[in-house]
Structures are given as structure tokens and as C-alpha cells.
Design a protein around this motif. Structure first.
Motif, PDB file in Angstrom:
ATOM      1  N   LEU A 184      37.315  45.032  44.956  1.00  0.00           N
ATOM      2  CA  LEU A 184      38.714  45.168  45.094  1.00  0.00           C
ATOM      3  C   LEU A 184      39.788  44.484  46.072  1.00  0.00           C
ATOM      4  O   LEU A 184      40.977  44.290  46.043  1.00  0.00           O
ATOM      5  CB  LEU A 184      38.557  46.822  45.409  1.00  0.00           C
ATOM      6  CG  LEU A 184      38.107  47.767  44.459  1.00  0.00           C
ATOM      7  CD1 LEU A 184      38.239  49.353  45.100  1.00  0.00           C
ATOM      8  CD2 LEU A 184      38.740  47.664  43.179  1.00  0.00           C
ATOM      9  N   ALA A 225      43.079  42.944  45.628  1.00  0.00           N
ATOM     10  CA  ALA A 225      44.556  43.241  46.515  1.00  0.00           C
ATOM     11  C   ALA A 225      45.000  42.058  47.050  1.00  0.00           C
ATOM     12  O   ALA A 225      46.279  41.822  47.155  1.00  0.00           O
ATOM     13  CB  ALA A 225      43.986  44.268  47.530  1.00  0.00           C
ATOM     14  N   MET A 236      46.999  44.971  42.952  1.00  0.00           N
ATOM     15  CA  MET A 236      46.900  46.425  43.414  1.00  0.00           C
ATOM     16  C   MET A 236      48.307  46.765  44.350  1.00  0.00           C
ATOM     17  O   MET A 236      48.185  47.461  45.143  1.00  0.00           O
ATOM     18  CB  MET A 236      45.709  46.561  44.228  1.00  0.00           C
ATOM     19  CG  MET A 236      44.514  46.582  43.563  1.00  0.00           C
ATOM     20  SD  MET A 236      42.817  46.797  44.147  1.00  0.00           S
ATOM     21  CE  MET A 236      43.287  48.473  44.805  1.00  0.00           C
ATOM     22  N   ASP A 237      49.496  46.100  43.976  1.00  0.00           N
ATOM     23  CA  ASP A 237      50.738  46.478  44.617  1.00  0.00           C
ATOM     24  C   ASP A 237      51.479  47.755  44.171  1.00  0.00           C
ATOM     25  O   ASP A 237      52.139  48.256  44.751  1.00  0.00           O
ATOM     26  CB  ASP A 237      51.609  45.191  44.622  1.00  0.00           C
ATOM     27  CG  ASP A 237      50.868  43.797  45.360  1.00  0.00           C
ATOM     28  OD1 ASP A 237      50.045  44.169  46.287  1.00  0.00           O
ATOM     29  OD2 ASP A 237      51.309  42.925  45.231  1.00  0.00           O
ATOM     30  N   THR A 242      51.406  51.623  41.890  1.00  0.00           N
ATOM     31  CA  THR A 242      50.571  52.636  41.760  1.00  0.00           C
ATOM     32  C   THR A 242      50.095  52.716  40.520  1.00  0.00           C
ATOM     33  O   THR A 242      48.691  53.016  40.359  1.00  0.00           O
ATOM     34  CB  THR A 242      51.566  53.918  41.860  1.00  0.00           C
ATOM     35  OG1 THR A 242      52.369  54.016  43.109  1.00  0.00           O
ATOM     36  CG2 THR A 242      50.772  55.341  41.772  1.00  0.00           C
ATOM     37  N   GLN A 298      48.703  50.088  38.833  1.00  0.00           N
ATOM     38  CA  GLN A 298      47.837  49.067  38.825  1.00  0.00           C
ATOM     39  C   GLN A 298      46.501  49.674  39.835  1.00  0.00           C
ATOM     40  O   GLN A 298      45.186  49.370  39.464  1.00  0.00           O
ATOM     41  CB  GLN A 298      48.191  47.621  39.594  1.00  0.00           C
ATOM     42  CG  GLN A 298      48.948  46.985  38.863  1.00  0.00           C
ATOM     43  CD  GLN A 298      49.643  45.888  39.619  1.00  0.00           C
ATOM     44  OE1 GLN A 298      49.810  45.920  40.750  1.00  0.00           O
ATOM     45  NE2 GLN A 298      49.522  44.563  38.837  1.00  0.00           N
ATOM     46  N   LYS A 299      46.818  50.287  40.932  1.00  0.00           N
ATOM     47  CA  LYS A 299      45.979  51.039  41.797  1.00  0.00           C
ATOM     48  C   LYS A 299      45.059  51.909  41.202  1.00  0.00           C
ATOM     49  O   LYS A 299      43.731  51.889  41.148  1.00  0.00           O
ATOM     50  CB  LYS A 299      46.504  51.502  43.058  1.00  0.00           C
ATOM     51  CG  LYS A 299      47.025  50.602  44.023  1.00  0.00           C
ATOM     52  CD  LYS A 299      47.828  51.388  45.005  1.00  0.00           C
ATOM     53  CE  LYS A 299      48.688  50.368  45.986  1.00  0.00           C
ATOM     54  NZ  LYS A 299      49.487  51.041  46.900  1.00  0.00           N
ATOM     55  N   ILE A 332      41.176  51.411  40.208  1.00  0.00           N
ATOM     56  CA  ILE A 332      40.316  52.246  41.028  1.00  0.00           C
ATOM     57  C   ILE A 332      39.326  53.310  40.132  1.00  0.00           C
ATOM     58  O   ILE A 332      38.115  53.407  40.226  1.00  0.00           O
ATOM     59  CB  ILE A 332      40.834  52.991  42.180  1.00  0.00           C
ATOM     60  CG1 ILE A 332      41.594  51.872  43.313  1.00  0.00           C
ATOM     61  CG2 ILE A 332      40.057  54.102  42.710  1.00  0.00           C
ATOM     62  CD1 ILE A 332      42.395  52.602  44.391  1.00  0.00           C
ATOM     63  N   ALA A 373      37.842  52.506  48.339  1.00  0.00           N
ATOM     64  CA  ALA A 373      39.058  52.189  47.753  1.00  0.00           C
ATOM     65  C   ALA A 373      40.243  52.563  48.740  1.00  0.00           C
ATOM     66  O   ALA A 373      41.503  51.822  48.607  1.00  0.00           O
ATOM     67  CB  ALA A 373      39.327  52.996  46.394  1.00  0.00           C
ATOM     68  N   VAL A 430      43.137  49.955  50.160  1.00  0.00           N
ATOM     69  CA  VAL A 430      44.904  50.477  49.852  1.00  0.00           C
ATOM     70  C   VAL A 430      45.268  50.310  51.270  1.00  0.00           C
ATOM     71  O   VAL A 430      46.420  49.729  51.511  1.00  0.00           O
ATOM     72  CB  VAL A 430      44.806  51.402  49.121  1.00  0.00           C
ATOM     73  CG1 VAL A 430      46.364  51.978  49.025  1.00  0.00           C
ATOM     74  CG2 VAL A 430      44.386  51.380  47.672  1.00  0.00           C
ATOM     75  N   ARG A 460      45.781  46.859  52.764  1.00  0.00           N
ATOM     76  CA  ARG A 460      46.741  46.074  52.293  1.00  0.00           C
ATOM     77  C   ARG A 460      48.170  46.652  52.868  1.00  0.00           C
ATOM     78  O   ARG A 460      48.830  45.793  53.154  1.00  0.00           O
ATOM     79  CB  ARG A 460      46.655  46.188  50.939  1.00  0.00           C
ATOM     80  CG  ARG A 460      47.600  45.327  50.109  1.00  0.00           C
ATOM     81  CD  ARG A 460      47.312  43.915  50.048  1.00  0.00           C
ATOM     82  NE  ARG A 460      48.340  42.938  49.250  1.00  0.00           N
ATOM     83  CZ  ARG A 460      48.381  41.731  49.248  1.00  0.00           C
ATOM     84  NH1 ARG A 460      47.719  40.995  50.212  1.00  0.00           N
ATOM     85  NH2 ARG A 460      49.150  41.279  48.597  1.00  0.00           N
ATOM     86  N   HIS A 461      48.178  47.798  53.011  1.00  0.00           N
ATOM     87  CA  HIS A 461      49.463  48.527  53.495  1.00  0.00           C
ATOM     88  C   HIS A 461      49.715  48.071  54.860  1.00  0.00           C
ATOM     89  O   HIS A 461      50.596  47.756  55.146  1.00  0.00           O
ATOM     90  CB  HIS A 461      49.501  50.066  53.386  1.00  0.00           C
ATOM     91  CG  HIS A 461      50.539  50.673  53.979  1.00  0.00           C
ATOM     92  ND1 HIS A 461      51.954  50.667  53.355  1.00  0.00           N
ATOM     93  CD2 HIS A 461      50.939  51.516  54.934  1.00  0.00           C
ATOM     94  CE1 HIS A 461      52.819  51.266  53.995  1.00  0.00           C
ATOM     95  NE2 HIS A 461      52.073  51.704  55.011  1.00  0.00           N
TER      96      HIS A 461
END
Length: 498
Positions: free
Chosen positions: A138, A142, A147-148, A150, A152-153, A157, A218, A222, A225-226
Motif C-alpha cells: 500500500l 500511495a 490512492m489519491d 476515495t 481508489q482507496k 484496501i 491501511a 492514508v 499520505r495526508h
């Protein structure tokens, strides 16, 4: 992604990355991209975007994102800060796992069913393998920008959670069978009730732990990345921080419950085994429908099964050494976990770098001759630890964490046990030497193994971590056993570490 042809008719480089100018060996990576050069690159790509014959070149927005990544080059201290905090959190999780193991080894179910002790390293190794492989996979997705959104996430996941659920059930069942066989060889008998309890306990433990820890992993990626934090630095330690203690706690209580049901509910353990085995096709079908996990579903079994077998050998050593040196149990999750966590960080970072630099099967070197690529794969230990590239720098960062990390963890164990341990200076020195040897060996092997896998078109995100962490488990318990045996000899047969 579209691929164009150059003027000579050859394939263009993949648009996942921009090749930077060659730099002196003593320089940091990306040293050739000065500010003016970066502006020129963006301007050139922007101009090509307006050209009808752009041959599939990189759009300007993608180029700007790549330039931002280049400008945000990680330093020694930025890597150290990002890695050390999750490393400490994971370490304390392993400390408490060691304390749990030290306590539950005296429970009636563990004394009566000795195969449970053999199962523990394989089970903990399996959890680490699945969760850290998930984290590495993951993290790469990312970092590549997959995974940018929703949608895709959710797709990535959900697919990966169903994948590790099917892997956990199958390998958890095989691990229990291996423990039963090894225990039968040791005692020359196998009790059917005990075999049912072992399999059912293993299946419940891996299934619940995989789902909970997969969600946590996961979420960490996320969130990282944020917050503009490299998930490669934090995801794998966090994934392992609760894995050992969660798995040990589940195993101990589930096995105790099933052990108490013998003679009253003899049908319960076989029913649990049957339900989980029948559920495997459902998880496999869901994972097969997801394009993100289809390939791993078909080709990702060899690493986890091989890793389980390697960890089971470590479990046999642990079972033998626990009967000889009782105090060894509390340190086993710590030394194995630290080595596994650090090499998983290195593995995840190298894998992500390879995905960014070149296509699978191609090493990003100036010369594609087999001899030159062989030299790039099989580097010397001096180059691995003292080189000037980014991977050598990360290796030095991780090695600096071994001694302070282990000192903090073993003295925390000593403090919590409130004098039950006696950490002499000789013990601390011997223990730290074993830990340094373990981590140094793993980091060196990781570089060679991951580059070799890449050259052979094996995605290291799916295959490297299981082999590395299981090898770390086997190496850790072996070195720990040697350390205890050495202390036993030099202290006139009076080792006070329990």
C-alpha cells in the motif's frame, strides 16, 4: 500508461519517473537537479504537451508533482525522526508481547499442548509477514499516486483485506499442521483433541488479527499520505506494533477456552475448522475479482508459505530453549520484532524506489550489460553500509537505532518485571552484540534479495518481506539461544535472567 518511440525506434523510458543527470559518487541523490534545471524540465514537458506529436510524454501536472518529490529529498535526520517514533511504539508493543509470552507459557494449556509454543514464532511471523507486506504494497501504491481518490482507496484496501484474509487462513492452518508434525516427532505421539485445538486456535487468531491489523495499517498509510509523511517510514513498524501482542492474547485465550471445552463440547473445535476452510473460496473469489490483488492471489503464496516453514524451525528452537532457559521467552518477541521491523522499513523503501526508477525487470543503471547489473545487485558490505547512495544512508539510520532501541526495551522489561530479571553488564553486551549481528545481516541481505527479485521480475512488495522477517525470526532466536548458552558457560552454570 502510454509508451512512445524515440527517433531511433526504441522504447521510451517509463513515464513514472524523470531521469536525473549523473552526479559524482560523493554527492547526494538528485544533486544534478538544480533550480534552473528543474524549471527547464517542466518547461520542456509543458511545451511537449501542446505538441500534437507528444509521443505520450509526461503531462505538466505530473511533472510538477515529480519535481516536488525531488525537491523534498529526505535527509538523515528526517528519515530518523519519521522511523524512530513508530519504531519505539512498535518496540513497546513487542515488549508487552514478550511479557505476555513469559506469563502464558506457564498456563495449563501451553504446558499440556507443547505444540502451541512451536506454533508461536510461525504465527507471529505470519502476522508480521502479512501486515508488513500489506504495508509495503500500500505504501508503494500511495507513493505512486494510486490512492489519491476515495474510489481508489476503497478498491485497493478492500481487495487487500480479502487477500490477506484468505492467505492468513490457509497459512495459519498449514502452520498448525507443521507444529503438530514437529510436536509429534518430538514426543512420538499426536493427540487428536490437541490437534483440533491447535488448528482452531490458529485459525481464529490469524483471521481476527488480520482483519483488525489490516484496517489499522491501511488507516496509517492514508493518514501518512495526508500529512505528507513517507508511509514507507512509518507503516511497517506501526503494522507490527500491535500484531504480536494481539496475536498472543487471542491465541492464549482462544486455546484456553477450547482446552476447557474438552469432554463437554468436543464438536466445537472441528466445527470452527470446517467453517474457516469452507470460507476460503469466498475470500479467494472476492480477491480474484479485484484487479489490484489478482496477481498477488496467484503468485503471492510461495513467500508466505516459505516464511511460515522457516519460522516454524525457529519455533522448534524456541521450544527446546524455553525448557532449558526459562528467561529466554520474554526476549524472543523483542529481538525478532526489532530486526523484522527495521528490515521491513528498508525493504519497503528500496521497493518503492525501484518502482519509481524503472520497470519491473530493469535496473536503473547507465549500462544494461548483465555484468554491470550483477555488480549493482551483489554489492560489498562496505558499499551497503558506507556508500553514498540513499539506500546506504537509510541503512546507517536504521543501524543507529539498534543499540538505543534494545537498551530501552530490555530495561523496560526489567523494570516491569520488578526485579525478576537480573540484567548484568555481561548479559547486556552479549545481547546487544547478537542484536547488531542480526540487523546488520538482514539489512545487507535485504538489498541483494530485493534487487535480485526485481531483476527476475518478482515484485519485492509481495515477496521480500516474508522471507526477510522469517529469516530474522530464525536468526534472532538462534543468536539469542547462542547468547544464553554463552552466558550459561561463562557464569559458571548460573545464568540469572529469569
Amino acid at each position: 500508461m502510454d509508451m512512445g518511440k524515440d527517433s531511433d525506434g526504441g522504447n521510451m523510458a517509463s513515464s513514472n519517473h524523470i531521469q536525473t543527470p549523473n552526479c559524482p559518487k560523493s554527492s547526494e541523490p538528485n544533486c544534478g537537479l538544480e533550480h534552473s534545471t528543474i524549471e527547464m524540465v517542466v518547461a520542456t514537458i509543458a511545451e511537449s504537451e501542446n505538441n500534437e506529436n507528444d509521443n505520450g510524454k509526461i503531462p505538466v501536472k505530473v511533472a510538477e508533482e515529480i519535481v516536488k518529490d525531488v525537491q523534498a529529498e529526505e535527509t538523515f535526520f528526517s528519515i530518523a525522526i519519521q522511523v524512530f517514533i513508530p519504531f519505539l511504539i512498535a518496540g513497546f508493543g513487542m515488549v508487552f508481547a514478550g511479557l505476555v509470552l513469559d506469563r502464558i507459557q506457564h498456563w495449563p494449556v501451553f504446558e499440556e499442548i507443547s505444540e502451541l509454543v512451536i506454533l508461536i514464532p510461525a504465527l507471529l511471523g505470519l502476522k508480521g509477514n502479512l501486515e508488513m507486506t500489506l504495508a509495503s504494497r500500500l505504501s508503494t501504491q500511495a507513493n505512486l499516486g494510486h490512492m489519491d481518490t476515495t474510489q481508489q482507496k476503497i478498491s485497493i484496501i478492500v481487495g487487500n483485506l480479502t487477500l490477506i484474509q484468505s492467505q492468513a487462513i490457509v497459512v495459519g492452518f498449514l502452520g498448525a499442521l507443521v507444529a503438530i508434525i514437529m510436536g509429534g516427532i518430538k514426543s512420538n505421539e499426536v493427540e487428536l483433541d490437541h490437534a483440533y485445538i491447535l488448528c482452531a486456535s490458529s485459525l481464529i487468531t490469524v483471521s481476527i488479527a488480520s482483519f483488525v491489523l489490516g484496517l489499522i495499517t491501511a488507516g496509517v498509510i492514508v493518514f501518512s499520505r495526508h500529512c505528507k509523511i513517507n508511509p514507507d517510514n512509518v507503516a511497517t513498524p506501526i503494522a507490527a506494533s500491535l500484531g504480536d501482542i494481539t496475536s498472543l492474547t487471542l491465541l492464549s485465550y482462544v486455546s484456553t477456552f477450547l482446552y476447557d471445552s474438552i469432554g463437554q463440547q468436543d464438536w466445537l473445535a472441528p466445527l470452527i475448522i470446517a467453517v474457516y476452510i469452507l470460507a476460503i473460496p469466498l475470500w479467494v473469489w472476492i480477491a480474484k475479482k479485484n484487479p489490484q490483488t489478482r496477481e498477488v492471489l496467484f503468485h503471492g503464496w510461495t513467500p508466505v508459505v516459505g516464511a511460515m516453514l522457516i519460522s516454524s524451525i525457529g519455533g522448534l528452537i524456541l521450544d527446546f530453549m524455553v525448557s532449558r532457559f526459562e528467561g529466554i521467552a520474554v526476549f524472543q518477541p523483542v529481538i525478532n520484532g526489532v530486526g523484522g521491523n527495521l528490515v521491513a522499513v528498508q525493504s519497503s523503501r528500496i521497493s518503492t524506489a525501484l518502482h519509481k526508477e524503472a520497470e519491473l525487470g530493469m535496473l536503473n543503471s547507465g549500462n544494461s550489460h548483465d555484468e554491470d547489473e550483477t555488480k549493482k545487485i551483489f554489492i560489498s558490505p562496505m558499499t551497503a553500509f558506507c556508500g553514498h547512495d540513499g539506500h546506504a544512508r537509510t541503512t546507517r539510520v536504521l543501524m543507529t537505532m539498534v543499540i538505543p532501541g534494545h537498551v530501552i526495551f530490555i530495561y523496560t522489561i526489567d523494570y516491569i518485571k520488578d526485579g525478576d530479571t537480573s540484567l548484568s553488564s555481561v548479559f547486556v553486551v552479549v545481547y546487544l552484540l547478537a542484536a547488531i549481528m542480526q540487523v546488520a545481516t538482514l539489512l545487507y541481505v535485504a538489498y541483494i534479495m530485493i534487487h535480485w527479485m526485481w531483476k527476475k521480475k518478482i515484485d519485492p512488495d509481495n515477496s521480500a518481506i516474508p522471507y526477510l522477517t522469517s529469516a530474522g525470526d530464525l536468526l534472532g532466536i538462534t543468536l539469542l539461544a547462542i547468547a544464553f548458552q554463552f552466558l550459561y558457560l561463562v557464569s559458571d552454570h548460573d545464568v540469572q535472567v529469569d
